[in-house]
Scaffold this motif. Structure first.
Motif, short mmCIF file in Angstrom:
data_model
loop_
_atom_site.label_atom_id
_atom_site.label_comp_id
_atom_site.label_asym_id
_atom_site.label_seq_id
_atom_site.Cartn_x
_atom_site.Cartn_y
_atom_site.Cartn_z
N UNK A 79 60.10 58.57 17.16
CA UNK A 79 60.56 57.42 17.93
C UNK A 79 59.58 56.97 19.01
N UNK A 80 58.73 57.84 19.51
CA UNK A 80 57.76 57.46 20.53
C UNK A 80 58.46 56.77 21.69
N UNK A 81 57.98 55.57 22.05
CA UNK A 81 58.57 54.83 23.17
C UNK A 81 59.90 54.19 22.81
N UNK A 82 60.28 54.21 21.53
CA UNK A 82 61.54 53.60 21.09
C UNK A 82 62.75 54.49 21.30
N UNK A 135 66.04 52.72 22.26
CA UNK A 135 65.79 51.51 23.03
C UNK A 135 66.61 50.33 22.53
N UNK A 136 67.03 49.50 23.47
CA UNK A 136 67.90 48.36 23.17
C UNK A 136 67.27 47.36 22.20
N UNK A 137 65.98 47.18 22.23
CA UNK A 137 65.33 46.18 21.39
C UNK A 137 65.16 46.57 19.94
N UNK A 149 69.43 48.44 15.05
CA UNK A 149 70.28 49.62 14.86
C UNK A 149 70.11 50.24 13.48
N UNK A 150 70.10 49.40 12.45
CA UNK A 150 69.98 49.90 11.08
C UNK A 150 68.66 50.63 10.86
N UNK A 151 67.56 50.03 11.31
CA UNK A 151 66.26 50.68 11.11
C UNK A 151 66.13 51.94 11.97
N UNK A 152 66.72 51.94 13.15
CA UNK A 152 66.68 53.12 14.01
C UNK A 152 67.42 54.29 13.36
N UNK A 153 68.59 54.01 12.79
CA UNK A 153 69.35 55.07 12.13
C UNK A 153 68.67 55.54 10.86
N UNK A 154 67.99 54.64 10.14
CA UNK A 154 67.22 55.04 8.96
C UNK A 154 66.07 55.96 9.38
N UNK A 155 65.43 55.63 10.49
CA UNK A 155 64.34 56.47 10.99
C UNK A 155 64.88 57.85 11.36
#
Length: 80
Positions: free
Chosen positions: A26-29, A49-51, A54-60
């Motif tokens: 995730x680094x800075x995300x 991070x808010x920006x 959601x879908x890509x964050x959960x996939x990551x």
């Protein structure tokens, strides 16, 4: 901001390994903001991070868990 509590039961690796992998992915995300263990389980709290979508964050997140081989012992609780 997206908050994810990841609860592990029967984690076959050290919780620190999961934390390091998440922080690298995730680094800075995203940031692991809490952790704990007891009663045969452990957890990590991840703030995303808010920006970030959601879908890509959960996939990551799921990708990291899958690479570590811990998907089956993890439960995610997601809140905004």
């Amino acid at each position: 901001m997206l908050f994810v509590e990841i609860v592990f039961v029967g984690l076959p690796i050290d919780r620190d390994e999961v934390e390091e992998a998440l922080e690298a992915a995730f680094g800075v995300d995203g940031e692991v903001t809490g952790a704990g263990s007891g009663m045969g389980r452990c957890h990590l709290d991840l703030e995303i991070a808010a920006g970030l979508d959601k879908t890509s964050a959960l996939e990551r997140l799921r990708g990291v868990l899958s690479e570590l081989g811990v998907t089956k012992c993890a439960t995610l609780s997601i809140s905004d």
